[in-house]
Design a protein around this motif. Structure first.
Motif, mmCIF file in Angstrom:
data_model
loop_
_atom_site.group_PDB
_atom_site.id
_atom_site.type_symbol
_atom_site.label_atom_id
_atom_site.label_comp_id
_atom_site.label_asym_id
_atom_site.label_seq_id
_atom_site.Cartn_x
_atom_site.Cartn_y
_atom_site.Cartn_z
ATOM 1 N N TYR A 97 -0.985 14.556 -16.944
ATOM 2 C CA TYR A 97 -2.368 13.909 -16.341
ATOM 3 C C TYR A 97 -3.430 14.659 -15.913
ATOM 4 O O TYR A 97 -4.458 14.401 -15.854
ATOM 5 N N ASN A 98 -3.137 16.004 -16.212
ATOM 6 C CA ASN A 98 -4.403 17.070 -16.007
ATOM 7 C C ASN A 98 -4.434 18.124 -16.993
ATOM 8 O O ASN A 98 -5.541 18.407 -17.053
ATOM 9 N N ASP A 99 -3.453 18.325 -17.781
ATOM 10 C CA ASP A 99 -3.725 19.545 -18.647
ATOM 11 C C ASP A 99 -4.995 19.507 -19.499
ATOM 12 O O ASP A 99 -5.639 20.470 -19.633
ATOM 13 N N ALA A 100 -5.295 18.507 -20.198
ATOM 14 C CA ALA A 100 -6.582 18.426 -21.179
ATOM 15 C C ALA A 100 -7.866 17.660 -20.270
ATOM 16 O O ALA A 100 -8.837 17.503 -20.819
ATOM 17 N N ALA B 291 -5.832 5.936 -26.985
ATOM 18 C CA ALA B 291 -5.356 6.562 -28.196
ATOM 19 C C ALA B 291 -3.814 6.114 -28.232
ATOM 20 O O ALA B 291 -2.949 6.567 -27.348
ATOM 21 N N LYS B 292 -3.562 5.431 -29.049
ATOM 22 C CA LYS B 292 -1.955 4.941 -29.309
ATOM 23 C C LYS B 292 -1.006 6.260 -29.264
ATOM 24 O O LYS B 292 -1.216 7.000 -30.190
ATOM 25 N N GLY B 293 -0.002 6.028 -28.309
ATOM 26 C CA GLY B 293 0.993 7.114 -28.500
ATOM 27 C C GLY B 293 0.549 8.437 -27.823
ATOM 28 O O GLY B 293 1.339 9.514 -28.064
ATOM 29 N N ASP B 294 -0.457 8.482 -27.154
ATOM 30 C CA ASP B 294 -1.014 9.750 -26.753
ATOM 31 C C ASP B 294 -1.296 9.958 -25.317
ATOM 32 O O ASP B 294 -2.462 9.947 -24.859
ATOM 33 N N THR B 295 -0.284 10.076 -24.695
ATOM 34 C CA THR B 295 -0.450 9.946 -22.810
ATOM 35 C C THR B 295 -1.159 11.113 -22.683
ATOM 36 O O THR B 295 -2.116 10.736 -21.640
ATOM 37 N N LEU B 296 -1.074 12.326 -23.213
ATOM 38 C CA LEU B 296 -2.110 13.588 -22.537
ATOM 39 C C LEU B 296 -3.394 13.041 -22.896
ATOM 40 O O LEU B 296 -4.185 13.354 -21.876
ATOM 41 N N THR C 254 -8.420 11.058 -16.104
ATOM 42 C CA THR C 254 -8.628 12.144 -15.083
ATOM 43 C C THR C 254 -10.046 12.699 -14.837
ATOM 44 O O THR C 254 -10.437 12.668 -13.956
ATOM 45 N N ALA C 255 -10.522 13.105 -15.945
ATOM 46 C CA ALA C 255 -11.774 13.767 -16.160
ATOM 47 C C ALA C 255 -12.811 12.516 -15.561
ATOM 48 O O ALA C 255 -13.740 13.164 -14.730
#
Length: 369
Positions: free
Chosen positions: A314-317, A198-203, A210-211
């Motif tokens: 790297y982890n929240d979502a 997703a462009k511009g969406d690091t989270l 990570t998942a």
């Protein structure tokens, strides 16, 4: 500590640099180092089969390379990841990291500074193939008043954006000797970046990867690890979970502090108290639960808003993606199809579908900060 992912910019920068050569870009120097750094890695890589057949290759390295190919096959057959030339070649870079990432956050805030690029949009880090260049940018940002973290990254993904072996991510000396579970996680994580972006969406991008690494590594270990290896991996995973819980608890305290009506002076004093309390709790955690394991010492020694912010990205979502995998019946094809749909949707739709509070998401909106 698991690698905090890798720079996902390489292939995009190769494309952008070509345009810059004809139209001009103020950041041409940065693009040039990305292109030359990536191509140097690719030129150093040889097929795994060649390394294994070479009598000069140390036996221990041969074993790790052969194991990596079992993991690579597993990634395709059991985790539904792309079947291409990535991680079928190996290079020894003669250095401890593939790239060095620079992240920055305000002195009294946790949202990461972002840099924007033509192809990938805005991201909360800037990656360099040369450590000195990364440290130089870090020094500039510190002089401007930012909290800064410069950290080594063992691997990065070219996102599968360009075809051919010149753009296939190789295995590297920077991670090939990691424990089995960590090696599997890294390969699965980086390959996941080729599934959806997703462009511009690091989270979104990093939490998805990570998942995938968590799901894939659990399956790999269940079928390939003996009791001792499973126990060792469980201990590493428990330390990782303890680390994240500890840091996220104190991140919450910092968020409350920074949003309060206190003066800047009081916020600075409060920040120092919170960070010291976090370090004290870490020392207690090592003593009471980790038998003195010191693998996170450097992170806590240098902990600041930037390092806390990138950990969140790297982890929240990741748990939201794991729940999505369950909703899709643990079917990788359906799961990836839904993730690709969300990647193509608006940021608001992605956040709503995953149940993410955008106001709390690291990195903020897709614009420079």
């Amino acid at each position: 500590m698991a690698a905090l992912g890798g720079s996902g910019l390489a292939a995009a920068l190769l494309v952008t640099a070509t345009a810059c050569l004809t139209s001009g870009c103020s950041t041409l120097g940065y693009y040039a180092q990305a292109v030359s750094g990536h191509l140097a890695i690719v030129r150093a890589a040889r097929p795994v089969a060649d390394w294994v057949a070479d009598p000069a290759t140390p036996p221990a390295l041969k074993q790790r390379l052969e194991l990596s190919q079992q993991m690579r096959d597993f990634a395709v057959q059991k985790v539904g990841l792309p079947d291409n030339a990535s991680y079928r070649r190996y290079a020894d870079l003669g250095r401890p990291a593939a790239v060095w990432n620079v992240v920055a956050a305000p002195e009294l805030g946790l949202r990461l500074k972002t840099w924007c690029f033509v192809v990938v949009g805005c991201v909360g880090y800037r990656g360099y193939f040369d450590e000195a260049a990364a440290e130089a940018l870090g020094a500039e940002l510190r002089a401007e008043g930012w909290d800064v973290a410069v950290y080594p990254v063992p691997a990065y993904s070219t996102l599968g954006a360009l075809p051919g072996s010149w753009f296939a991510d190789p295995l590297l000396n920077t991670f090939i000797r990691q424990p089995d579970g960590e090696l599997a996680r890294l390969i699965f994580h980086e390959l996941a970046h080729q599934v959806a972006f997703a462009k511009g969406d690091t989270l979104f991008n990093e939490s998805f990867a990570t998942a995938v690494e968590r799901i894939g590594a659990t399956r790999w270990l269940a079928t390939h690890a003996d009791a001792a290896a499973l126990a060792a991996d469980a201990r590493r995973d428990q330390r990782r979970a303890d680390f994240r819980r500890l840091v996220m608890r104190y991140r919450g305290e910092l968020e409350v502090l920074y949003a309060s009506p206190a003066s800047e002076a009081d916020k600075r004093a409060g920040k120092a108290r919170v960070l010291q309390a976090m370090r004290d709790d870490y020392a207690e955690l090592k003593r009471t639960r980790w038998d003195g394991y010191a693998g996170y010492d450097r992170w806590f020694e240098h902990a600041n808003n930037a390092s806390i912010g990138v950990l969140s990205a790297y982890n929240d979502a990741a748990p939201a993606f794991e729940r999505l995998f369950e909703r899709e019946g643990r079917d990788f094809a359906r799961f990836y199809a839904e993730v690709r749909r969300l990647a193509a949707a608006s940021r608001a739709e992605r956040r709503a579908a995953l149940g993410i509070d955008d106001a709390a998401a690291p990195g903020g909106k897709d614009e420079p900060r």
